[in-house]
Design an enzyme around this catalytic site. Structure first.
Site, short mmCIF file in Angstrom:
data_model
loop_
_atom_site.label_atom_id
_atom_site.label_comp_id
_atom_site.label_asym_id
_atom_site.label_seq_id
_atom_site.Cartn_x
_atom_site.Cartn_y
_atom_site.Cartn_z
CG ASP A 160 43.87 41.00 44.36
OD1 ASP A 160 43.19 41.05 45.40
OD2 ASP A 160 44.59 40.02 44.06
CG HIS A 162 41.99 42.09 39.44
ND1 HIS A 162 41.51 40.83 39.18
CD2 HIS A 162 43.27 41.95 39.82
CE1 HIS A 162 42.47 39.95 39.39
NE2 HIS A 162 43.55 40.59 39.79
#
Length: 235
Positions: free
Chosen positions: A56, A201
């Site tokens: 992400d 992430h």
């Protein structure tokens, strides 16, 4: 998903007690409607001894670029959930992601909490984000949507209407507050279960620990008979 001072409130509530035992689990999302395309999926398409890696808040050079090198070295395909503002800042990195054969996911334009938004406002945000991605990569296929902060509200249904599957996760290792590479490796090794989609992430801050952990975990998982897969799609 973002600077961790803005990390999802709901995910953080889950993370605090679980972090004490060494791993942070994401929410398993039930179907939000009878229409299967508005279900939030959190499993791989292969099932069994498979795991799906998702990243992400990118694109975020240099971490995204180094991560792409790690994935290329190990012949792994992943899902990149792109933050629209960052796409506009680094379109060349989006092009690298696509050129390497990875799958794209719409993660919202400004990383806003959309849980209470009306459908029309959600739709406008998702369309703007997809347009930003396609400005970087004309004709890009964007099969998934992930709600910032895991705050779903009406987003799965709106995303389905736009041809995107809502993408959740079964394991979130808490790399938004980097705990050290060794700890991330431990959380991944202990937390991965068959068919799990994993939330990681590549953006929203310094993600060098995440990249290092992924580089260590992929060969370890493969040596134990795991294979890396993409998330499921329904409908």
């Amino acid at each position: 998903m973002v600077n961790r001072s803005r990390r999802p409130r709901r995910a953080r509530l889950l993370a605090i007690p679980l972090a004490a035992i060494g791993l942070v689990l994401g929410m398993t999302h039930p179907a939000l409607a009878d229409n299967p395309t508005s279900t939030v999926v959190d499993s791989t398409r292969g099932g069994g001894m498979s795991v799906g890696l998702t990243f992400d808040d990118g694109p975020n050079p240099p971490d995204t670029l180094r991560l792409l090198g790690v994935l290329r070295e190990h012949h792994v395909k992943a899902v990149f959930c792109l933050w629209g503002d960052h796409v506009r800042q680094h379109p060349e990195v989006v092009r690298r992601i696509v050129a390497d054969g990875h799958t794209l996911c719409n993660h919202g334009m400004h990383h806003d909490d959309m849980a209470a938004w009306p459908a029309q406002k959600i739709r406008a945000d998702l369309l703007e984000t997809s347009a930003a991605i396609r400005a970087a990569v004309p004709g890009a296929h964007i099969p998934y949507f992930r709600a910032p902060y895991g705050s779903w509200g009406q987003t799965p249904t709106v995303a389905a209407d736009l041809g995107m599957q809502a993408l959740g996760w079964r394991l979130a290792v808490g790399d938004w507050d980097p705990p050290g590479t060794a700890e991330l490796i431990r959380r991944l090794r202990e937390g991965i279960t068959p068919g799990a989609v994993v939330l990681l992430h590549d953006g929203g801050g310094d993600r060098s620990q995440t990249v290092d952990a992924v580089a260590a975990v992929i060969p370890a998982l493969r040596s134990e008979g795991w294979h890396l897969s993409l998330p499921a799609r329904r409908g």
